[in-house]
Design an enzyme around this catalytic site. Structure first.
Site, PDB file in Angstrom:
ATOM      1  N   THR A   5     -10.617  -2.267   0.967  1.00  0.00           N
ATOM      2  CA  THR A   5      -9.775  -1.686  -0.069  1.00  0.00           C
ATOM      3  C   THR A   5      -9.446  -2.763  -1.092  1.00  0.00           C
ATOM      4  O   THR A   5      -9.771  -3.924  -0.918  1.00  0.00           O
ATOM      5  CB  THR A   5      -8.491  -1.039   0.495  1.00  0.00           C
ATOM      6  OG1 THR A   5      -7.924  -0.200  -0.523  1.00  0.00           O
ATOM      7  CG2 THR A   5      -7.478  -2.063   0.950  1.00  0.00           C
ATOM      8  N   TYR A   6      -8.801  -2.315  -2.146  1.00  0.00           N
ATOM      9  CA  TYR A   6      -8.360  -3.214  -3.204  1.00  0.00           C
ATOM     10  C   TYR A   6      -6.844  -3.189  -3.258  1.00  0.00           C
ATOM     11  O   TYR A   6      -6.224  -2.131  -3.127  1.00  0.00           O
ATOM     12  CB  TYR A   6      -8.931  -2.767  -4.558  1.00  0.00           C
ATOM     13  CG  TYR A   6      -8.321  -3.490  -5.730  1.00  0.00           C
ATOM     14  CD1 TYR A   6      -8.639  -4.818  -5.992  1.00  0.00           C
ATOM     15  CD2 TYR A   6      -7.396  -2.871  -6.558  1.00  0.00           C
ATOM     16  CE1 TYR A   6      -8.049  -5.507  -7.047  1.00  0.00           C
ATOM     17  CE2 TYR A   6      -6.808  -3.539  -7.621  1.00  0.00           C
ATOM     18  CZ  TYR A   6      -7.145  -4.859  -7.860  1.00  0.00           C
ATOM     19  OH  TYR A   6      -6.558  -5.536  -8.903  1.00  0.00           O
ATOM     20  N   HIS A   7      -6.253  -4.359  -3.438  1.00  0.00           N
ATOM     21  CA  HIS A   7      -4.814  -4.479  -3.701  1.00  0.00           C
ATOM     22  C   HIS A   7      -4.648  -5.227  -5.011  1.00  0.00           C
ATOM     23  O   HIS A   7      -5.397  -6.166  -5.292  1.00  0.00           O
ATOM     24  CB  HIS A   7      -4.108  -5.264  -2.598  1.00  0.00           C
ATOM     25  CG  HIS A   7      -4.176  -4.636  -1.257  1.00  0.00           C
ATOM     26  ND1 HIS A   7      -3.619  -3.411  -0.979  1.00  0.00           N
ATOM     27  CD2 HIS A   7      -4.743  -5.061  -0.104  1.00  0.00           C
ATOM     28  CE1 HIS A   7      -3.834  -3.113   0.293  1.00  0.00           C
ATOM     29  NE2 HIS A   7      -4.516  -4.102   0.840  1.00  0.00           N
ATOM     30  N   CYS A  42     -12.420   2.306   1.322  1.00  0.00           N
ATOM     31  CA  CYS A  42     -12.264   2.707   2.722  1.00  0.00           C
ATOM     32  C   CYS A  42     -13.602   3.024   3.389  1.00  0.00           C
ATOM     33  O   CYS A  42     -13.653   3.745   4.387  1.00  0.00           O
ATOM     34  CB  CYS A  42     -11.284   3.871   2.845  1.00  0.00           C
ATOM     35  SG  CYS A  42      -9.664   3.498   2.128  1.00  0.00           S
ATOM     36  N   GLY A  95      -9.474  -0.346   9.573  1.00  0.00           N
ATOM     37  CA  GLY A  95     -10.103   0.191   8.383  1.00  0.00           C
ATOM     38  C   GLY A  95     -11.194  -0.679   7.797  1.00  0.00           C
ATOM     39  O   GLY A  95     -11.560  -1.713   8.340  1.00  0.00           O
ATOM     40  N   LEU A 134      -4.032   3.587   4.252  1.00  0.00           N
ATOM     41  CA  LEU A 134      -3.356   3.025   5.410  1.00  0.00           C
ATOM     42  C   LEU A 134      -4.288   2.065   6.122  1.00  0.00           C
ATOM     43  O   LEU A 134      -5.489   2.337   6.254  1.00  0.00           O
ATOM     44  CB  LEU A 134      -2.949   4.120   6.405  1.00  0.00           C
ATOM     45  CG  LEU A 134      -1.638   4.840   6.150  1.00  0.00           C
ATOM     46  CD1 LEU A 134      -1.749   5.741   4.948  1.00  0.00           C
ATOM     47  CD2 LEU A 134      -1.227   5.623   7.350  1.00  0.00           C
ATOM     48  N   GLY A 135      -3.745   0.979   6.582  1.00  0.00           N
ATOM     49  CA  GLY A 135      -4.478   0.023   7.397  1.00  0.00           C
ATOM     50  C   GLY A 135      -3.472  -0.664   8.292  1.00  0.00           C
ATOM     51  O   GLY A 135      -2.632  -1.428   7.831  1.00  0.00           O
ATOM     52  N   GLY A 181       0.089  -1.896   7.014  1.00  0.00           N
ATOM     53  CA  GLY A 181       0.729  -0.639   6.668  1.00  0.00           C
ATOM     54  C   GLY A 181       0.053   0.184   5.603  1.00  0.00           C
ATOM     55  O   GLY A 181      -1.078   0.621   5.751  1.00  0.00           O
ATOM     56  N   LEU A 182       0.746   0.352   4.487  1.00  0.00           N
ATOM     57  CA  LEU A 182       0.427   1.354   3.474  1.00  0.00           C
ATOM     58  C   LEU A 182       0.292   0.700   2.107  1.00  0.00           C
ATOM     59  O   LEU A 182       1.045  -0.213   1.780  1.00  0.00           O
ATOM     60  CB  LEU A 182       1.596   2.357   3.440  1.00  0.00           C
ATOM     61  CG  LEU A 182       1.833   3.185   2.185  1.00  0.00           C
ATOM     62  CD1 LEU A 182       0.819   4.301   2.101  1.00  0.00           C
ATOM     63  CD2 LEU A 182       3.237   3.745   2.185  1.00  0.00           C
TER      64      LEU A 182
END
Length: 188
Positions: free
Chosen positions: A54-56, A147, A51, A117-118, A129-130
Protein backbone atom coordinates in the site's frame (compact mmCIF):
# COMPACT_ATOMS: atom_id res chain seq x y z
CA UNK A 1 4.65 -0.06 18.09
CA UNK A 2 6.72 -3.19 18.40
CA UNK A 3 8.43 -1.97 21.56
CA UNK A 4 5.12 -0.89 23.07
CA UNK A 5 3.58 -4.28 22.23
CA UNK A 6 6.57 -6.28 23.44
CA UNK A 7 6.92 -4.44 26.75
CA UNK A 8 3.27 -4.04 27.71
CA UNK A 9 1.66 -6.25 30.34
CA UNK A 10 -1.91 -7.10 31.36
CA UNK A 11 -2.31 -3.70 33.06
CA UNK A 12 -1.06 -1.56 30.16
CA UNK A 13 -3.83 0.60 28.75
CA UNK A 14 -4.69 0.19 25.08
CA UNK A 15 -3.78 3.09 22.81
CA UNK A 16 -4.68 4.53 19.43
CA UNK A 17 -1.89 6.34 17.64
CA UNK A 18 -3.11 8.86 15.04
CA UNK A 19 -0.65 10.15 12.47
CA UNK A 20 0.31 10.85 8.88
CA UNK A 21 3.32 9.29 7.19
CA UNK A 22 5.65 10.89 4.69
CA UNK A 23 5.34 9.29 1.23
CA UNK A 24 6.21 5.60 1.50
CA UNK A 25 5.17 2.26 0.04
CA UNK A 26 4.92 -0.52 2.60
CA UNK A 27 5.06 -4.22 1.83
CA UNK A 28 3.23 -6.38 4.35
CA UNK A 29 4.25 -9.90 5.32
CA UNK A 30 2.52 -11.31 2.24
CA UNK A 31 3.87 -8.48 0.09
CA UNK A 32 5.20 -9.46 -3.31
CA UNK A 33 7.64 -7.19 -5.10
CA UNK A 34 5.76 -7.84 -8.36
CA UNK A 35 2.92 -5.62 -7.05
CA UNK A 36 5.28 -2.65 -6.95
CA UNK A 37 5.07 -1.42 -10.53
CA UNK A 38 6.72 2.01 -10.80
CA UNK A 39 7.75 3.32 -7.38
CA UNK A 40 9.72 6.28 -8.70
CA UNK A 41 11.42 8.13 -5.83
CA UNK A 42 9.04 6.80 -3.17
CA UNK A 43 10.84 4.50 -0.71
CA UNK A 44 9.67 0.92 -0.22
CA UNK A 45 9.70 -0.39 3.36
CA UNK A 46 9.04 -3.98 4.43
CA UNK A 47 6.61 -4.21 7.31
CA UNK A 48 5.52 -7.00 9.63
CA UNK A 49 1.83 -6.11 9.21
CA UNK A 50 -0.53 -8.34 7.30
CA UNK A 51 -1.40 -7.71 3.69
CA UNK A 52 0.35 -6.82 0.47
CA UNK A 53 1.53 -3.40 -0.69
CA UNK A 54 0.00 0.00 0.00
CA UNK A 55 0.91 3.65 -0.11
CA UNK A 56 0.99 6.05 2.84
CA UNK A 57 1.42 9.78 2.49
CA UNK A 58 0.37 13.26 3.56
CA UNK A 59 -3.39 13.73 3.66
CA UNK A 60 -4.01 10.15 4.84
CA UNK A 61 -5.07 9.36 8.41
CA UNK A 62 -3.21 6.38 9.84
CA UNK A 63 -4.64 4.82 13.00
CA UNK A 64 -2.47 2.33 14.82
CA UNK A 65 -4.58 0.20 17.15
CA UNK A 66 -2.48 -1.02 20.06
CA UNK A 67 -5.12 -3.22 21.65
CA UNK A 68 -4.94 -6.21 23.96
CA UNK A 69 -7.60 -8.21 22.12
CA UNK A 70 -7.17 -11.15 24.47
CA UNK A 71 -8.04 -8.95 27.49
CA UNK A 72 -11.14 -7.46 25.86
CA UNK A 73 -12.22 -10.90 24.65
CA UNK A 74 -12.25 -10.50 20.89
CA UNK A 75 -10.54 -12.28 18.02
CA UNK A 76 -8.74 -10.97 14.98
CA UNK A 77 -11.81 -11.25 12.73
CA UNK A 78 -13.86 -9.16 15.20
CA UNK A 79 -11.07 -6.60 15.34
CA UNK A 80 -11.02 -6.30 11.54
CA UNK A 81 -14.79 -6.08 11.18
CA UNK A 82 -15.01 -3.59 14.07
CA UNK A 83 -12.53 -1.27 12.39
CA UNK A 84 -14.40 -1.59 9.10
CA UNK A 85 -17.75 -0.90 10.81
CA UNK A 86 -16.36 2.26 12.45
CA UNK A 87 -15.21 3.62 9.08
CA UNK A 88 -18.50 2.64 7.41
CA UNK A 89 -20.41 4.39 10.22
CA UNK A 90 -18.19 7.48 9.87
CA UNK A 91 -18.82 7.63 6.10
CA UNK A 92 -22.56 7.06 6.58
CA UNK A 93 -22.70 10.08 8.87
CA UNK A 94 -21.41 12.06 5.90
CA UNK A 95 -23.94 10.64 3.45
CA UNK A 96 -21.57 8.12 1.83
CA UNK A 97 -22.69 4.50 1.47
CA UNK A 98 -19.69 2.23 2.04
CA UNK A 99 -19.13 -1.47 2.49
CA UNK A 100 -16.58 -4.05 3.52
CA UNK A 101 -15.61 -7.08 1.45
CA UNK A 102 -14.94 -10.54 2.90
CA UNK A 103 -12.32 -11.28 0.25
CA UNK A 104 -10.32 -8.07 0.72
CA UNK A 105 -10.24 -6.27 4.10
CA UNK A 106 -10.86 -2.56 3.98
CA UNK A 107 -13.70 -0.18 3.17
CA UNK A 108 -15.02 0.45 -0.32
CA UNK A 109 -17.32 2.95 -1.98
CA UNK A 110 -18.70 1.78 -5.32
CA UNK A 111 -15.76 -0.61 -5.70
CA UNK A 112 -13.10 2.00 -4.91
CA UNK A 113 -11.02 1.56 -1.77
CA UNK A 114 -11.06 4.45 0.69
CA UNK A 115 -9.57 2.65 3.71
CA UNK A 116 -7.02 -0.15 3.99
CA UNK A 117 -6.29 -2.42 6.93
CA UNK A 118 -3.02 -4.09 7.80
CA UNK A 119 -2.71 -5.60 11.26
CA UNK A 120 -0.36 -7.74 13.26
CA UNK A 121 -1.34 -9.64 16.38
CA UNK A 122 1.33 -11.01 18.68
CA UNK A 123 0.64 -12.65 22.06
CA UNK A 124 -3.00 -11.51 21.87
CA UNK A 125 -2.09 -7.88 21.25
CA UNK A 126 -2.60 -5.96 18.01
CA UNK A 127 -0.53 -3.30 16.36
CA UNK A 128 -0.49 -1.56 12.97
CA UNK A 129 -4.03 -0.80 11.83
CA UNK A 130 -5.94 1.39 9.42
CA UNK A 131 -5.19 3.99 6.76
CA UNK A 132 -8.03 6.25 5.60
CA UNK A 133 -7.51 8.43 2.53
CA UNK A 134 -8.71 11.90 3.50
CA UNK A 135 -7.40 14.58 1.11
CA UNK A 136 -4.28 13.36 -0.62
CA UNK A 137 -2.44 12.92 -3.87
CA UNK A 138 -3.72 9.55 -5.08
CA UNK A 139 -1.27 9.31 -8.01
CA UNK A 140 1.25 7.15 -6.07
CA UNK A 141 -1.35 4.37 -5.88
CA UNK A 142 -0.92 4.02 -9.65
CA UNK A 143 2.66 2.89 -8.98
CA UNK A 144 1.41 -0.29 -7.26
CA UNK A 145 -1.31 -2.90 -7.36
CA UNK A 146 -3.00 -1.62 -4.20
CA UNK A 147 -3.30 -4.43 -1.66
CA UNK A 148 -2.14 -6.81 -4.39
CA UNK A 149 -5.16 -6.21 -6.64
CA UNK A 150 -4.38 -5.19 -10.20
CA UNK A 151 -6.52 -2.26 -11.31
CA UNK A 152 -8.00 -1.59 -7.87
CA UNK A 153 -9.12 2.03 -7.77
CA UNK A 154 -8.67 4.13 -4.66
CA UNK A 155 -10.44 7.29 -3.61
CA UNK A 156 -10.22 9.77 -0.78
CA UNK A 157 -12.86 11.53 1.30
CA UNK A 158 -12.48 14.70 -0.72
CA UNK A 159 -13.28 12.78 -3.92
CA UNK A 160 -16.41 11.53 -2.17
CA UNK A 161 -17.49 15.08 -1.32
CA UNK A 162 -16.44 14.89 2.34
CA UNK A 163 -14.34 17.99 2.97
CA UNK A 164 -12.58 17.40 6.27
CA UNK A 165 -8.99 17.78 7.35
CA UNK A 166 -7.04 14.80 8.65
CA UNK A 167 -7.37 16.23 12.16
CA UNK A 168 -11.16 16.66 11.86
CA UNK A 169 -11.46 13.13 10.48
CA UNK A 170 -9.45 11.77 13.43
CA UNK A 171 -11.67 13.61 15.93
CA UNK A 172 -14.82 12.13 14.38
CA UNK A 173 -13.52 8.61 13.71
CA UNK A 174 -11.76 7.93 17.03
CA UNK A 175 -14.94 7.74 19.16
CA UNK A 176 -16.55 5.43 16.60
CA UNK A 177 -13.59 3.06 16.88
CA UNK A 178 -13.89 3.29 20.66
CA UNK A 179 -17.55 2.29 20.57
CA UNK A 180 -16.74 -0.80 18.50
CA UNK A 181 -14.41 -2.14 21.17
CA UNK A 182 -16.29 -1.11 24.31
CA UNK A 183 -14.37 2.06 25.09
CA UNK A 184 -17.29 4.42 24.57
CA UNK A 185 -17.65 5.12 28.31
CA UNK A 186 -14.07 6.42 28.34
CA UNK A 187 -14.75 8.81 25.46
CA UNK A 188 -17.46 10.85 27.21
Amino acid sequence: MKDFTDTRDEETLDELWLLQHPSVYTLGQAGKQEHVLTPGDIPIVKSDRGGQVTYHGPGQLVVYLLVDIKRIGIGVRFLVTGIERAVIDFLGRHGVAAMARKDAPGVYVEGRKVAALGLRVRRGRSYHGLSLNVDMDLAPFKGINPCGYEGLEVIDLKGLGVNLSVEETARELTPLIGVEFGYDALLK
